[in-house]
Design an enzyme around this catalytic site. Structure first.
Site, PDB file in Angstrom:
ATOM      1  CG  HIS A   1      -2.869   3.985   2.536  1.00 46.33           C
ATOM      2  ND1 HIS A   1      -3.503   3.642   1.359  1.00 46.33           N
ATOM      3  CD2 HIS A   1      -2.793   2.845   3.280  1.00 46.33           C
ATOM      4  CE1 HIS A   1      -3.780   2.345   1.382  1.00 46.33           C
ATOM      5  NE2 HIS A   1      -3.377   1.851   2.529  1.00 46.33           N
TER       6      HIS A   1
ATOM      7  CG  ASN B   1      -6.340  -0.137   1.959  1.00 46.90           C
ATOM      8  OD1 ASN B   1      -5.747   0.219   0.946  1.00 46.90           O
ATOM      9  ND2 ASN B   1      -5.720  -0.579   3.036  1.00 46.90           N
TER      10      ASN B   1
ATOM     11  CB  CYS C   1      -0.945   0.013   1.194  1.00 50.29           C
ATOM     12  SG  CYS C   1      -2.133  -1.341   1.186  1.00 50.29           S
TER      13      CYS C   1
HETATM   14  N1  COA Z   1     -17.738  -7.232  11.677  1.00 50.77           N
HETATM   15  C1  COA Z   1     -18.068  -7.448  12.943  1.00 50.77           C
HETATM   16  N2  COA Z   1     -17.189  -7.757  13.907  1.00 50.77           N
HETATM   17  C2  COA Z   1     -15.898  -7.814  13.545  1.00 50.77           C
HETATM   18  C3  COA Z   1     -15.465  -7.580  12.223  1.00 50.77           C
HETATM   19  C4  COA Z   1     -16.437  -7.300  11.264  1.00 50.77           C
HETATM   20  N3  COA Z   1     -16.146  -7.055   9.981  1.00 50.77           N
HETATM   21  N4  COA Z   1     -14.127  -7.721  12.188  1.00 50.77           N
HETATM   22  C5  COA Z   1     -13.711  -8.010  13.423  1.00 50.77           C
HETATM   23  N5  COA Z   1     -14.793  -8.085  14.247  1.00 50.77           N
HETATM   24  C6  COA Z   1     -14.819  -8.374  15.659  1.00 50.77           C
HETATM   25  C7  COA Z   1     -13.597  -9.152  16.120  1.00 50.77           C
HETATM   26  O1  COA Z   1     -13.764 -10.533  15.877  1.00 50.77           O
HETATM   27  C8  COA Z   1     -13.567  -8.814  17.569  1.00 50.77           C
HETATM   28  O2  COA Z   1     -14.542  -9.608  18.237  1.00 50.77           O
HETATM   29  P1  COA Z   1     -14.211 -10.255  19.694  1.00 50.77           P
HETATM   30  O3  COA Z   1     -13.977  -9.068  20.566  1.00 50.77           O
HETATM   31  O4  COA Z   1     -15.443 -11.017  19.974  1.00 50.77           O
HETATM   32  O5  COA Z   1     -12.987 -11.074  19.484  1.00 50.77           O
HETATM   33  C9  COA Z   1     -14.068  -7.385  17.625  1.00 50.77           C
HETATM   34  O6  COA Z   1     -14.755  -7.164  16.384  1.00 50.77           O
HETATM   35  C10 COA Z   1     -12.955  -6.375  17.746  1.00 50.77           C
HETATM   36  O7  COA Z   1     -11.926  -6.761  16.823  1.00 50.77           O
HETATM   37  P2  COA Z   1     -10.662  -5.873  16.573  1.00 50.77           P
HETATM   38  O8  COA Z   1      -9.823  -6.545  15.548  1.00 50.77           O
HETATM   39  O9  COA Z   1     -10.031  -5.496  17.879  1.00 50.77           O
HETATM   40  O10 COA Z   1     -11.374  -4.582  15.942  1.00 50.77           O
HETATM   41  P3  COA Z   1     -10.753  -3.206  15.537  1.00 50.77           P
HETATM   42  O11 COA Z   1     -11.511  -2.122  16.177  1.00 50.77           O
HETATM   43  O12 COA Z   1      -9.263  -3.209  15.660  1.00 50.77           O
HETATM   44  O13 COA Z   1     -11.107  -3.159  13.979  1.00 50.77           O
HETATM   45  C11 COA Z   1      -9.935  -3.456  11.905  1.00 50.77           C
HETATM   46  C12 COA Z   1     -10.560  -4.149  13.121  1.00 50.77           C
HETATM   47  C13 COA Z   1      -9.362  -4.526  10.988  1.00 50.77           C
HETATM   48  C14 COA Z   1     -11.035  -2.662  11.192  1.00 50.77           C
HETATM   49  C15 COA Z   1      -8.835  -2.483  12.406  1.00 50.77           C
HETATM   50  O14 COA Z   1      -7.976  -3.149  13.295  1.00 50.77           O
HETATM   51  C16 COA Z   1      -8.004  -1.936  11.289  1.00 50.77           C
HETATM   52  O15 COA Z   1      -8.497  -1.229  10.419  1.00 50.77           O
HETATM   53  N6  COA Z   1      -6.697  -2.189  11.310  1.00 50.77           N
HETATM   54  C17 COA Z   1      -5.797  -1.706  10.271  1.00 50.77           C
HETATM   55  C18 COA Z   1      -5.908  -2.580   9.067  1.00 50.77           C
HETATM   56  C19 COA Z   1      -5.359  -1.926   7.826  1.00 50.77           C
HETATM   57  O16 COA Z   1      -5.522  -0.760   7.621  1.00 50.77           O
HETATM   58  N7  COA Z   1      -4.704  -2.734   6.991  1.00 50.77           N
HETATM   59  C20 COA Z   1      -4.176  -2.306   5.743  1.00 50.77           C
HETATM   60  C21 COA Z   1      -2.963  -1.493   5.936  1.00 50.77           C
HETATM   61  S1  COA Z   1      -2.378  -0.942   4.418  1.00 50.77           S
END
Ligand code: COA
Length: 370
Positions: A256, A286, A116
């Site tokens: 980004h 993204n 990315c």
């Molecule tokens: N819908 C509903 N629940 C979801 C979910 C979805 N799409 N994805 C994850 N969850 C759940 C998880 O399973 C977790 O449940 P649990 O507490 O029962 O285990 C809960 O939501 C929290 O998960 P978590 O991973 O801590 O959520 P978050 O607030 O960190 O959001 C992302 C997850 C992936 C959206 C976030 O971490 C993120 O955007 N990270 C950066 C990723 C990125 O930008 N990558 C590309 C870089 S170039």
């Protein structure tokens, strides 16, 4: 004083797949909701490449627009850099396919894979080649179709990504605007935080890897989240210091487009006013290496950039890799095809001229010291 060459962005374009996929469509695929995706990411819909749409078909469409805006003959392009981690094939790269389709018969063509962050790597590289005097016109494309590597049943990953391409055409100029300062960094200790385990030469594709879904993107979302906020803040401060500028001097931040909460957290820490931040991830998700050039193109087309504006861009991704740069805009938003753009630039310098010239003078002073 030695002759100076500045790289101006003289063309821009974007291309997106026809099919739009709303958050609600995920509700029938996995245990999620439109509400969860909106509040945790800011994404509402994304574009998904369909049959016949590939990384190179999108890259070519974006590049054609950039060439049309610049109003140049493709045979005058010296080099094409395609930032991508999803070339159509493992061999050859995407760039020669783009080169051939454009009829850029005097151009080199190579891919740059920094996931990315790829567009930032390609932009800074192109700027350096122009500044060195070896190249005059470089087409920089960011294009990815990450949805092709996605397990649609993995709700932690599938909701985030979309497909697309963006392109800019850089041209050498004596006008002292362009890229003033940049940071390119990597930290391979985070390689496993965001990766595709199988399909490369270390783990060839087999029936077993397919059955295990090892050819899909795997990601530690929260770890990537923390990394992203930190590097946007740190690298922005480093770039502004190098350019002898402060946050107040930033007219537009084009980050980004990964997650609205990542951007908001970084911007809060930097104390950058939210009306100076360009966001379009609600519509595209993204799009990997394409996200910054698509956002930049929309910012230009929306009249958000004026001659003399300082544009901050910051990208991050798998590797881990990141790149941040400060670019001073030198070209007005609409360049009449009949008028040499250098003339328009000079005519376009109005109320911002004083500040632009003072920044330019500072850049020359920095270059003199270097
Ligand atoms: N819908 C509903 N629940 C979801 C979910 C979805 N799409 N994805 C994850 N969850 C759940 C998880 O399973 C977790 O449940 P649990 O507490 O029962 O285990 C809960 O939501 C929290 O998960 P978590 O991973 O801590 O959520 P978050 O607030 O960190 O959001 C992302 C997850 C992936 C959206 C976030 O971490 C993120 O955007 N990270 C950066 C990723 C990125 O930008 N990558 C590309 C870089 S170039």
């Amino acid at each position: 004083m030695s002759p100076r060459r500045y790289a101006q962005i003289v063309g821009w374009g974007k291309a997106l797949p026809a099919r739009s996929m709303h958050n609600r469509e995920f509700e029938s695929l996995v245990d999620t909701s439109d509400e969860w995706i909106r509040t945790r990411t800011g994404i509402v819909e994304r574009r998904v490449a369909g049959e016949g749409e590939t990384t190179t078909s999108l890259a070519i469409a974006a590049a054609r627009q950039a060439i049309a805006v610049a109003d140049i003959d493709p045979r005058r392009i010296d080099l094409i850099l395609v930032a991508t981690c999803t070339a159509d094939r493992l061999l050859p790269g995407a760039a020669p396919i783009v080169q051939q389709a454009l009829g850029a018969t005097s151009s080199g063509a190579v891919d740059m894979n920094a996931a990315c962050a790829g567009f930032m790597y390609a932009l800074v590289t192109a700027n350096g080649l122009i500044a060195s005097g070896t190249h005059r016109r470089i087409l920089v494309v960011g294009a990815d179709t990450l949805t092709r590597w996605m397990d649609w049943k993995d709700r932690r990953v599938s909701i985030l990504f979309g497909d697309g391409a963006g392109a800019v055409l850089l041209e050498a100029s004596d006008l002292p605007t362009g890229l003033f300062a940049s940071v390119l960094r990597a930290d391979g200790s985070g390689a496993d935080l965001l990766h595709v385990p199988a399909g490369g030469t270390a783990c060839l594709p087999t029936n077993d890897t397919l059955a295990r879904g090892a050819h899909y993107i795997q990601m530690d979302g929260p770890a990537v989240f923390r990394f992203a906020v930190q590097i946007i803040v740190d690298s922005t401060r480093e770039v502004l210091d190098a350019a002898h500028l402060t946050v107040e001097d930033v007219d537009l931040f084009v980050p980004h487009q990964a997650n609205r909460r990542i951007i908001d957290a970084a911007v809060r820490t930097l104390e950058l006013p939210s009306d100076r931040v360009f966001i379009n991830l609600d519509r595209y998700g993204n799009t990997s290496a394409a996200s910054i050039p698509i956002a930049l193109t929309e910012a230009i087309e929306g009249g958000r950039l004026h001659p003399g504006d300082n544009i901050l861009m910051s990208g991050f991704g798998a590797g881990l890799t990141w790149g941040t740069a400060l670019f001073q805009w030198g070209v007005p938003q609409r360049v009449p095809a009949t008028m040499p753009w250098q003339t328009v630039v000079h005519q376009g310098l109005t109320e911002r001229a004083a500040r632009a010239l003072s920044v330019a003078r500072r850049a020359l002073a920095i270059a003199d010291r270097a």
